[in-house]
Design a protein around this motif. Structure first.
Motif, PDB file in Angstrom:
ATOM      1  N   HIS A  69       6.674   5.287  -0.912  1.00  0.00           N
ATOM      2  CA  HIS A  69       5.514   4.418  -0.661  1.00  0.00           C
ATOM      3  C   HIS A  69       4.772   4.268  -1.985  1.00  0.00           C
ATOM      4  N   ARG A  70       4.722   3.047  -2.496  1.00  0.00           N
ATOM      5  CA  ARG A  70       4.217   2.835  -3.836  1.00  0.00           C
ATOM      6  C   ARG A  70       3.113   1.781  -3.866  1.00  0.00           C
ATOM      7  N   VAL A  71       2.404   1.774  -4.986  1.00  0.00           N
ATOM      8  CA  VAL A  71       1.309   0.826  -5.211  1.00  0.00           C
ATOM      9  C   VAL A  71       1.697  -0.104  -6.352  1.00  0.00           C
ATOM     10  N   HIS A  72       1.454  -1.398  -6.143  1.00  0.00           N
ATOM     11  CA  HIS A  72       1.686  -2.388  -7.202  1.00  0.00           C
ATOM     12  C   HIS A  72       0.386  -3.180  -7.439  1.00  0.00           C
ATOM     13  N   THR A 114      -1.102  -4.205  -3.924  1.00  0.00           N
ATOM     14  CA  THR A 114      -0.157  -4.287  -2.813  1.00  0.00           C
ATOM     15  C   THR A 114       0.578  -2.971  -2.677  1.00  0.00           C
ATOM     16  N   LEU A 115       0.756  -2.531  -1.416  1.00  0.00           N
ATOM     17  CA  LEU A 115       1.561  -1.341  -1.150  1.00  0.00           C
ATOM     18  C   LEU A 115       2.924  -1.794  -0.635  1.00  0.00           C
ATOM     19  N   PHE A 116       3.981  -1.176  -1.162  1.00  0.00           N
ATOM     20  CA  PHE A 116       5.326  -1.571  -0.745  1.00  0.00           C
ATOM     21  C   PHE A 116       6.175  -0.323  -0.563  1.00  0.00           C
ATOM     22  N   ALA A 117       7.397  -0.534  -0.038  1.00  0.00           N
ATOM     23  CA  ALA A 117       8.297   0.572   0.269  1.00  0.00           C
ATOM     24  C   ALA A 117       9.609   0.396  -0.463  1.00  0.00           C
ATOM     25  N   ALA A 118      10.221   1.518  -0.849  1.00  0.00           N
ATOM     26  CA  ALA A 118      11.565   1.539  -1.417  1.00  0.00           C
ATOM     27  C   ALA A 118      12.408   2.451  -0.526  1.00  0.00           C
ATOM     28  N   PRO A 119      13.000   1.905   0.551  1.00  0.00           N
ATOM     29  CA  PRO A 119      13.742   2.732   1.520  1.00  0.00           C
ATOM     30  C   PRO A 119      14.958   3.385   0.896  1.00  0.00           C
ATOM     31  N   ARG A 144     -10.451   2.816  -3.406  1.00  0.00           N
ATOM     32  CA  ARG A 144      -9.145   2.654  -4.046  1.00  0.00           C
ATOM     33  C   ARG A 144      -8.035   2.664  -2.994  1.00  0.00           C
ATOM     34  N   ALA A 145      -6.891   2.090  -3.368  1.00  0.00           N
ATOM     35  CA  ALA A 145      -5.698   2.097  -2.521  1.00  0.00           C
ATOM     36  C   ALA A 145      -4.812   3.275  -2.911  1.00  0.00           C
ATOM     37  N   PHE A 146      -4.267   3.976  -1.888  1.00  0.00           N
ATOM     38  CA  PHE A 146      -3.432   5.147  -2.123  1.00  0.00           C
ATOM     39  C   PHE A 146      -2.152   5.021  -1.304  1.00  0.00           C
ATOM     40  N   ALA A 147      -1.043   5.435  -1.883  1.00  0.00           N
ATOM     41  CA  ALA A 147       0.219   5.526  -1.149  1.00  0.00           C
ATOM     42  C   ALA A 147       0.268   6.855  -0.404  1.00  0.00           C
ATOM     43  N   ALA A 148       1.085   6.901   0.660  1.00  0.00           N
ATOM     44  CA  ALA A 148       1.192   8.104   1.487  1.00  0.00           C
ATOM     45  C   ALA A 148       2.334   8.976   0.979  1.00  0.00           C
ATOM     46  N   PRO A 149       2.047  10.197   0.536  1.00  0.00           N
ATOM     47  CA  PRO A 149       3.121  11.052  -0.010  1.00  0.00           C
ATOM     48  C   PRO A 149       4.099  11.550   1.052  1.00  0.00           C
ATOM     49  N   TRP A 150       3.694  11.592   2.312  1.00  0.00           N
ATOM     50  CA  TRP A 150       4.576  12.150   3.335  1.00  0.00           C
ATOM     51  C   TRP A 150       5.803  11.274   3.599  1.00  0.00           C
TER      52      TRP A 150
END
Length: 434
Positions: free
Chosen positions: A162-165, A198-203, A144-150
């Protein structure tokens, strides 16, 4: 078997020494290589030494092909490079450590942060043998794909979600149809990602978007929190790659994605006119202490190492040069009266018991003089009387013997003994002239 010839010829000895030196240098090289020699090439992690789908060994080779000087660093000192630093933190990295690293590099050098994505694992034991045989060392299966909580705990200048779509659901369930890979565009390039999701970022802070997906989500962005602080010492930017499938071994199978990965590297390198790229392994748990052998071949210790090597070469060369003719080998135990006397004298000299020689030597001189004078017994009074008739001008034997027995210092003992020997010598000379 002849004992006069050498066991080895000069050429044979030189060959033995050369082979020994070569083996010694090989051992030093293996010690200096440390974990880089024969180490694990996968371990299921996403780092620069991994050849699995989620690893970055392909990116290392691709950057090397662009004529950059590339190093895979297992030492914390590698994080201080003034060149481009590429870090690949794991999913549960320490946000404080990453923040400290990025803050410390603001005026040192640019940084590329490649985020984690996949949970990887080696092939399971229940895999059919025919399938297991196709796996090479270091290959993995992607889960599975995981986002990084840090990422959410970084300072605002670097912080992002860091989110998963598409957003994962709980409990997880298989979709009715396989998800289609998303598309991306940016840096003058475009293409499709190798796999969904897809993993993406919301700065959260000021940033510059470099790559987006087809839904406008940020896949790569640049931040420079130190810009404008010191005009004389410009700050270096940091690029976050939210979806690593643009740069890992999985993604580099596509030329467009490979070009995008190189474009990110070139962007950071061109701003600082940089030619060195360091891939960090310490954040992935592959840190190692500084090797003393490696330090020996780095300035300022390099000069001392070269001097020592030259000195060893000179010593080795002189060892093969003979200093004059070979010395004749003496027997371990010499024979004969002379050697016996020398051994006894040496023992007395070593023990420094010269006083033990006085009385015995006086008695020996008396027997010698009695023999010269033709006396039946070595009587001191008879020797004096005979000497008075034969050598009337000489000092009597008893007086000379008394002086020997009274002597204390080695020089006085030697002088008194010489006086007794003179009497015997003069008697012998007188007999020869008669």
């Amino acid at each position: 078997m002849s004992g006069g010839g050498a066991a080895f010829s000069r050429a044979g000895t030189l060959a033995l020494v050369a082979v020994g030196v070569a083996l010694f240098l090989a051992v030093l090289a293996l010690i200096a290589a440390g974990e880089d020699f024969g180490g694990d090439t996968g371990n299921g992690q996403a780092h620069a030494a991994s050849v699995g789908l989620n690893g970055y060994a392909g990116l290392v080779r691709l950057v090397e092909a662009q004529d950059y000087d590339v190093e895979r660093s297992r030492s914390p000192r590698g994080l201080e490079t003034t060149g481009l630093l590429v870090i690949t933190p794991p999913t549960y990295a320490d946000p404080e450590a990453i923040d400290e690293l990025l803050q410390g590099r603001t005026f040192v050098g640019p940084t590329l942060v490649i985020m984690p994505k996949w949970r990887a694992m080696p092939p399971p034991p229940q895999l059919p043998p025919s399938a297991r045989e196709k796996f090479k060392r270091g290959w993995v299966l992607l889960g599975r794909a995981f986002a990084a909580p840090w990422a959410e705990e970084l300072p605002k200048s670097y912080r992002f979600d860091h989110r998963v779509h598409p957003k994962p659901v709980w409990p997880p369930k298989e979709p009715a149809e396989p998800l289609a890979p998303g598309r991306w565009q940016g840096m003058g390039l475009s293409g499709a990602l190798p796999a969904a999701p897809t993993l993406f970022a919301a700065p959260a802070g000021a940033h510059e978007v470099l790559i987006r997906d087809d839904g406008g989500r940020v896949l790569a962005f640049s931040v420079n929190p130190g810009e404008g602080i010191d005009e004389d010492n410009p700050a270096y930017p940091v690029i976050f790659l939210a979806d690593p499938d643009l740069a890992n071994n999985y993604g580099l199978a596509d030329p467009a994605r490979a070009a995008a990965a190189i474009a990110l590297v070139d962007r950071l390198a061109d701003e600082g006119d940089i030619y060195e790229v360091t891939f960090d392994l310490t954040l992935n748990g592959f840190g190692a202490s500084e090797n003393l052998l490696t330090l020996a071949f780095r300035p300022p210790f390099l000069a001392a190492t070269l001097s020592l090597m030259v000195a060893l070469l000179i010593v080795g060369w002189r060892a093969f040069q003979r200093f004059g003719p070979p010395a004749a080998a003496a027997p371990d135990i010499a024979f004969g009266k002379r050697q016996l006397i020398l051994n006894g004298a040496g023992l007395i000299v070593r023990a420094r018991r010269f006083a033990l020689l006085r009385r015995p030597y006086a008695a020996l001189a008396a027997r010698r003089l009695a023999e010269r004078l033709g006396l039946a017994r070595p009587d001191a009074q008879a020797i004096d009387a005979a000497l008075a008739r034969r050598l009337p001008a000489e000092e009597p034997f008893t007086r000379r013997a008394a002086r020997l027995e009274a002597a204390q210092k080695p020089a006085d003992i030697l002088a008194a003994a010489q006086d007794l020997d003179d009497l015997a010598t003069k008697l012998q000379q007188g007999q020869a002239s008669a």
